[in-house]
Design a protein around this motif. Structure first.
Motif, PDB file in Angstrom:
ATOM      1  N   LYS A 160       6.314   6.002  -1.763  1.00 24.15           N
ATOM      2  CA  LYS A 160       5.252   6.338  -2.711  1.00 24.15           C
ATOM      3  C   LYS A 160       5.688   7.405  -3.703  1.00 24.15           C
ATOM      4  O   LYS A 160       5.091   7.547  -4.756  1.00 24.15           O
ATOM      5  CB  LYS A 160       3.989   6.767  -1.975  1.00 24.15           C
ATOM      6  N   ALA A 179       0.834  -1.199   0.000  1.00 26.24           N
ATOM      7  CA  ALA A 179       0.000   0.000   0.000  1.00 26.24           C
ATOM      8  C   ALA A 179       0.871   1.254   0.000  1.00 26.24           C
ATOM      9  O   ALA A 179       0.566   2.230  -0.679  1.00 26.24           O
ATOM     10  CB  ALA A 179      -0.930  -0.010   1.208  1.00 26.24           C
ATOM     11  N   ALA A 200      -0.259   5.037  -0.698  1.00 28.35           N
ATOM     12  CA  ALA A 200      -1.167   5.315   0.409  1.00 28.35           C
ATOM     13  C   ALA A 200      -0.427   5.976   1.559  1.00 28.35           C
ATOM     14  O   ALA A 200       0.652   5.532   1.938  1.00 28.35           O
ATOM     15  CB  ALA A 200      -1.812   4.021   0.886  1.00 28.35           C
ATOM     16  N   TYR A 226      -4.311  -7.330  -1.969  1.00 32.12           N
ATOM     17  CA  TYR A 226      -5.274  -6.972  -0.930  1.00 32.12           C
ATOM     18  C   TYR A 226      -6.410  -7.995  -0.988  1.00 32.12           C
ATOM     19  O   TYR A 226      -7.153  -8.037  -1.965  1.00 32.12           O
ATOM     20  CB  TYR A 226      -5.816  -5.565  -1.152  1.00 32.12           C
ATOM     21  N   PRO A 227      -6.552  -8.835   0.045  1.00 32.94           N
ATOM     22  CA  PRO A 227      -7.503  -9.952  -0.065  1.00 32.94           C
ATOM     23  C   PRO A 227      -8.953  -9.495  -0.161  1.00 32.94           C
ATOM     24  O   PRO A 227      -9.790 -10.236  -0.673  1.00 32.94           O
ATOM     25  CB  PRO A 227      -7.272 -10.745   1.229  1.00 32.94           C
ATOM     26  N   HIS A 228      -9.242  -8.302   0.338  1.00 31.25           N
ATOM     27  CA  HIS A 228     -10.635  -7.851   0.360  1.00 31.25           C
ATOM     28  C   HIS A 228     -11.003  -7.066  -0.892  1.00 31.25           C
ATOM     29  O   HIS A 228     -12.088  -6.534  -0.988  1.00 31.25           O
ATOM     30  CB  HIS A 228     -10.874  -7.005   1.600  1.00 31.25           C
ATOM     31  N   MET A 229     -10.071  -6.972  -1.832  1.00 32.90           N
ATOM     32  CA  MET A 229     -10.386  -6.252  -3.069  1.00 32.90           C
ATOM     33  C   MET A 229     -10.387  -7.235  -4.236  1.00 32.90           C
ATOM     34  O   MET A 229      -9.577  -8.156  -4.272  1.00 32.90           O
ATOM     35  CB  MET A 229      -9.325  -5.183  -3.346  1.00 32.90           C
ATOM     36  N   LEU A 288      -5.511   6.056  -5.663  1.00 32.82           N
ATOM     37  CA  LEU A 288      -4.891   6.877  -4.617  1.00 32.82           C
ATOM     38  C   LEU A 288      -4.186   8.077  -5.218  1.00 32.82           C
ATOM     39  O   LEU A 288      -4.082   9.124  -4.590  1.00 32.82           O
ATOM     40  CB  LEU A 288      -3.873   6.051  -3.828  1.00 32.82           C
ATOM     41  N   ARG A 295      -0.649  -5.149 -11.081  1.00 31.26           N
ATOM     42  CA  ARG A 295      -0.702  -4.015 -10.170  1.00 31.26           C
ATOM     43  C   ARG A 295       0.518  -3.127 -10.367  1.00 31.26           C
ATOM     44  O   ARG A 295       0.449  -1.908 -10.248  1.00 31.26           O
ATOM     45  CB  ARG A 295      -0.748  -4.529  -8.726  1.00 31.26           C
ATOM     46  N   PRO A 344     -10.599  -2.937   6.778  1.00 26.26           N
ATOM     47  CA  PRO A 344     -11.279  -4.103   6.173  1.00 26.26           C
ATOM     48  C   PRO A 344     -10.722  -5.445   6.648  1.00 26.26           C
ATOM     49  O   PRO A 344     -11.475  -6.398   6.812  1.00 26.26           O
ATOM     50  CB  PRO A 344     -11.065  -3.929   4.664  1.00 26.26           C
ATOM     51  N   MET A 345      -9.411  -5.507   6.887  1.00 30.06           N
ATOM     52  CA  MET A 345      -8.835  -6.772   7.332  1.00 30.06           C
ATOM     53  C   MET A 345      -9.219  -7.087   8.774  1.00 30.06           C
ATOM     54  O   MET A 345      -9.216  -8.234   9.194  1.00 30.06           O
ATOM     55  CB  MET A 345      -7.307  -6.731   7.221  1.00 30.06           C
ATOM     56  N   HIS A 390      -7.852   1.563   4.160  1.00 29.52           N
ATOM     57  CA  HIS A 390      -8.021   0.580   3.087  1.00 29.52           C
ATOM     58  C   HIS A 390      -7.406  -0.778   3.381  1.00 29.52           C
ATOM     59  O   HIS A 390      -7.703  -1.738   2.694  1.00 29.52           O
ATOM     60  CB  HIS A 390      -7.424   1.119   1.778  1.00 29.52           C
ATOM     61  N   VAL A 391      -6.511  -0.852   4.353  1.00 27.38           N
ATOM     62  CA  VAL A 391      -5.922  -2.158   4.677  1.00 27.38           C
ATOM     63  C   VAL A 391      -6.350  -2.602   6.073  1.00 27.38           C
ATOM     64  O   VAL A 391      -7.003  -3.625   6.230  1.00 27.38           O
ATOM     65  CB  VAL A 391      -4.373  -2.132   4.575  1.00 27.38           C
ATOM     66  N   PHE A 417      -6.001   0.225  -7.389  1.00 25.14           N
ATOM     67  CA  PHE A 417      -5.811   0.910  -6.110  1.00 25.14           C
ATOM     68  C   PHE A 417      -4.775   2.042  -6.178  1.00 25.14           C
ATOM     69  O   PHE A 417      -5.042   3.179  -5.775  1.00 25.14           O
ATOM     70  CB  PHE A 417      -5.417  -0.113  -5.041  1.00 25.14           C
ATOM     71  N   GLN A 454      -4.680   6.415   4.800  1.00 26.05           N
ATOM     72  CA  GLN A 454      -5.235   5.556   3.740  1.00 26.05           C
ATOM     73  C   GLN A 454      -4.882   4.091   3.976  1.00 26.05           C
ATOM     74  O   GLN A 454      -5.669   3.204   3.683  1.00 26.05           O
ATOM     75  CB  GLN A 454      -4.728   6.010   2.368  1.00 26.05           C
TER      76      GLN A 454
END
Lengths: 317, 357
Positions: B73, A210, A215, B87-90, B102, B146, A227-228, A223-224, B98, A219
């Motif tokens: 970044k 991320a 991020a 990201y397991p939830h995406m 951002l 990604r 939700p996790m 976003h991490v 993602f 963020q």
């Protein structure tokens, strides 16, 4: 085996064989294996619960068997200002305490998840409020909130912030906030340690990915982490709500429901009416009235706990 | 695209120094592999380039700009992790989108880039799935997707294939290589697998214990290993390394082992008479002797792989491996006369391990 038994004594051999076959039956076996656990549950859980619900429909008093009176207890409760106040108190107590417990607990968990010196000791230290027996900590809070000897009042007056000692437990809203604060203090460790366990299952490389994706720390949290953490958050939330809603010890040891019933929760009121007051039937009705709220919380958690779509499937990494 | 310059970089974790002054230049558009056994500091170096680890001293520059204090970044790099770090939830789509989201890219641009990357990587039909519903190879591709949607200056790969099974690894190796030829992006790839390094790299940097042992084109490193470590590490089956003493007789140089076997070393070997050396010869540079001087190898095990026949045997008391393209039917215990190809012999100093000549 049956053959050797037959050789010894034909009659008992046939009986043994029958018993053996009967014990090989899956249904018989499963009932047999479930029996110990089921009997404990029936005797110590189902029976008292059913008895309590039944007593709510009677006018039983201590030392006198009652008769079935239908919904009379409930009708009188719905016109009883003290009962309605206790429902209000319980909801305020649960909602406010839960918000603070989760806010502060999550914050504490995030702090503890960092590399800090003496990590293990700090974590053990955090659990301290949870380890101390409730009544003991309640007595400590009782002193902290004492009208004359309160350390908070003393401290604030030393700094010149107040010129009269605060009457923590003598004014309704002061008392409510005071017991909520005590409950929050006691409940934070449970939330923090559970959430910390959840945080530690999140792979650090997700945060690194991320970070590379651009991020910032908010963020990454949004976003991490969030939700996790959701699945474990739902579990902890449910348990926390159930424990807080049915809280008894802390209130009973600090305020006994006073002043003017301002801190009476449903649990304390039920006890008050049933045991010291002797109205077992009415007390049981109050306790039974908690069931819909608890079932509601459980249903909420049932949906919250369902495996989310992203959690399904294999994980071979 | 940009070049990456690593200048005199050190890394200490507490009092332990794990990277001792590394200098590497990664040219624009090249594919550089950092190769070494585990614990050699290659991943740490990669993570320092990514900005995930602080640089204790020295400088790292991307595109000529020193990035020591630039957060990850803002370095304009993308990284593919060993465990993919999806990201397991995406869903796959959101995993790839993602980074762009951002950075505030427009929805239409994001969509176009994600779909384009999905097409390149054959992921179009999986865009709506969660990572857990994918196989290892597909997850690997999502991780690369990604990275490529962001169109970064530099790609970093941290052992990306080590979680895959052998067959898929070979396939993904080719895919990554193809992708690089197509995108021409500067890539730094970390692995402990020398086959991956040989097959994928424009340049291999062999590392050990936080030092660079040798760097150069794959075949150059293979043909002229700088020292014993590189000689033993690169190449499979590994190079035969035999200790001995240099003897010159009749214009020819020989290395004589402790148990008296003489190994011919060719005329142009630069080693002083009587010096202790390590004699190196790759298994595929040993041939069957056709009369004349030969080494008498006693066969212990024969391993046919189909493409070649690997013979493990004893030369005196030393174990030796030889690989033949032909299918010889040797029997264990059989004595086979063999001879090393003289121009393929490597000599290393026994003390320092450095290459001689």
């Amino acid at each position: 085996m049956a053959a050797t038994a037959t050789a010894l004594d034909p009659r008992s051999g046939a009986a043994l064989e029958k018993l053996g076959r009967w014990l090989d039956n899956r249904t018989v076996l499963s009932v047999l294996f479930m029996f110990p656990a089921a009997s404990i549950l029936l005797v110590f859980l189902t029976y008292p619960l059913a008895l309590g619900v039944w007593m709510g429909f009677t006018d039983v008093k201590i030392g006198r068997p009652g008769i079935f009176i239908g919904l009379e207890n409930y009708i009188s409760l719905f016109n009883d200002g003290v009962f309605l106040l206790s429902v209000f108190n319980t909801i305020v107590y649960t909602v406010v305490a839960t918000i603070f417990k989760f806010g502060l607990g999550l914050w504490l968990a995030l702090l503890l998840n960092h590399t800090i010196p003496f990590k293990a000791y700090v974590r053990a230290f955090v659990l301290l409020p949870y380890i101390i027996p409730t009544v003991l900590s309640a007595i400590a809070f009782w002193w902290i909130y004492d009208a004359q000897f309160s350390i908070i009042s003393w401290g604030l007056s030393q700094f010149g912030l107040i010129d009269r000692y605060i009457d923590f437990l003598g004014v309704p809203w002061n008392a409510r906030w005071s017991v909520i604060a005590a409950n929050v203090w006691r409940g934070i460790p449970f939330v923090a340690i559970c959430l910390l366990a959840g945080l530690q299952t999140i792979s650090p490389s997700l945060y690194e990915a991320a970070a590379l994706d651009g991020a910032n720390s908010w963020q990454r949290f949004r976003h991490v982490t969030v939700p996790m953490l959701m699945p474990i958050l739902a579990v902890v939330l449910t348990f926390s709500v159930l424990f807080t809603f049915t809280d008894f010890q802390l209130i009973y040891a600090i305020t006994r429901g006073g002043p003017l019933n301002a801190t009476h929760l449903m649990a304390t009121l039920a006890f008050q009416r049933a045991i010291p007051g002797g109205q077992l039937g009415e007390g049981a009705a109050i306790a039974t009235a908690m069931i819909p709220f608890l079932v509601g919380a459980t249903i909420f958690s049932y949906y919250g706990l369902q495996r989310r779509k992203w959690q399904q499937g294999s994980q071979d990494d | 695209m940009a070049s990456v310059d690593v200048r005199k970089v050190f890394k200490r974790f507490g009092s332990v120094e794990v990277v001792h002054g590394i200098d590497v230049t990664i040219e624009e558009g090249s594919f550089v592999v950092l190769l070494g056994p585990s614990g050699c500091g290659k991943s740490t170096l990669l993570r320092m380039i990514a900005g995930l680890e602080e640089i204790t001293s020295g400088e790292i520059a991307i595109g000529g700009k020193v990035v020591n204090n630039v957060p990850p970044k803002d370095r304009d790099i993308a990284m593919v992790f060993q465990n993919y770090a999806l990201y397991p939830h995406m869903k796959v789509y959101d995993n790839m989108a993602f980074g762009l989201k951002l950075r505030g890219a427009e929805k239409a641009t994001i969509d176009q880039k994600v779909r384009q990357a999905a097409t390149i990587l054959n992921l179009t039909e999986y865009l709506d799935r969660f990572p857990r519903q994918l196989s290892g190879g597909q997850r690997q591709r999502v991780a690369m997707g990604r990275a490529i949607v962001r169109d970064p200056q530099v790609f970093l790969f941290d052992e990306p294939l080590s979680n895959l099974d052998a067959k898929l690894r070979v396939q993904m190796r080719t895919e990554i290589r193809e992708l690089h030829q197509r995108l021409k992006s500067t890539s730094v790839y970390v692995t402990h697998d020398q086959i991956e390094a040989m097959t994928m790299a424009d340049k291999i940097v062999v590392m050990r214990d936080g030092h660079i042992e040798q760097s150069g084109a794959p075949l150059e490193v293979y043909d002229r290993p700088n020292n014993l470590f590189v000689a033993g590490f690169i190449g499979s089956p590994a190079m035969n390394l035999v200790e001995g003493t240099v003897k010159r007789a009749n214009g020819a140089t020989q290395v004589v082992t402790a148990d008296g076997v003489s190994l011919p070393a060719g005329a142009n070997a630069v080693a002083a008479e009587g010096s202790k050396v390590i004699y190196g010869i790759r298994p595929d540079h040993i041939a069957l002797a056709n009369g004349g001087a030969s080494l008498d190898v006693e066969v212990a095990v024969v391993e046919p792989t189909g493409a070649e026949t690997l013979v493990v045997g004893k030369l005196g008391k030393t174990d030796i491996q030889a690989a033949f393209r032909e299918r010889h039917a040797f029997k264990p215990g059989q004595r086979v006369p063999m001879t090393p190809m003289l121009d393929k012999v490597h000599l290393f100093d026994a003390g320092s391990g450095r290459r001689l000549g």
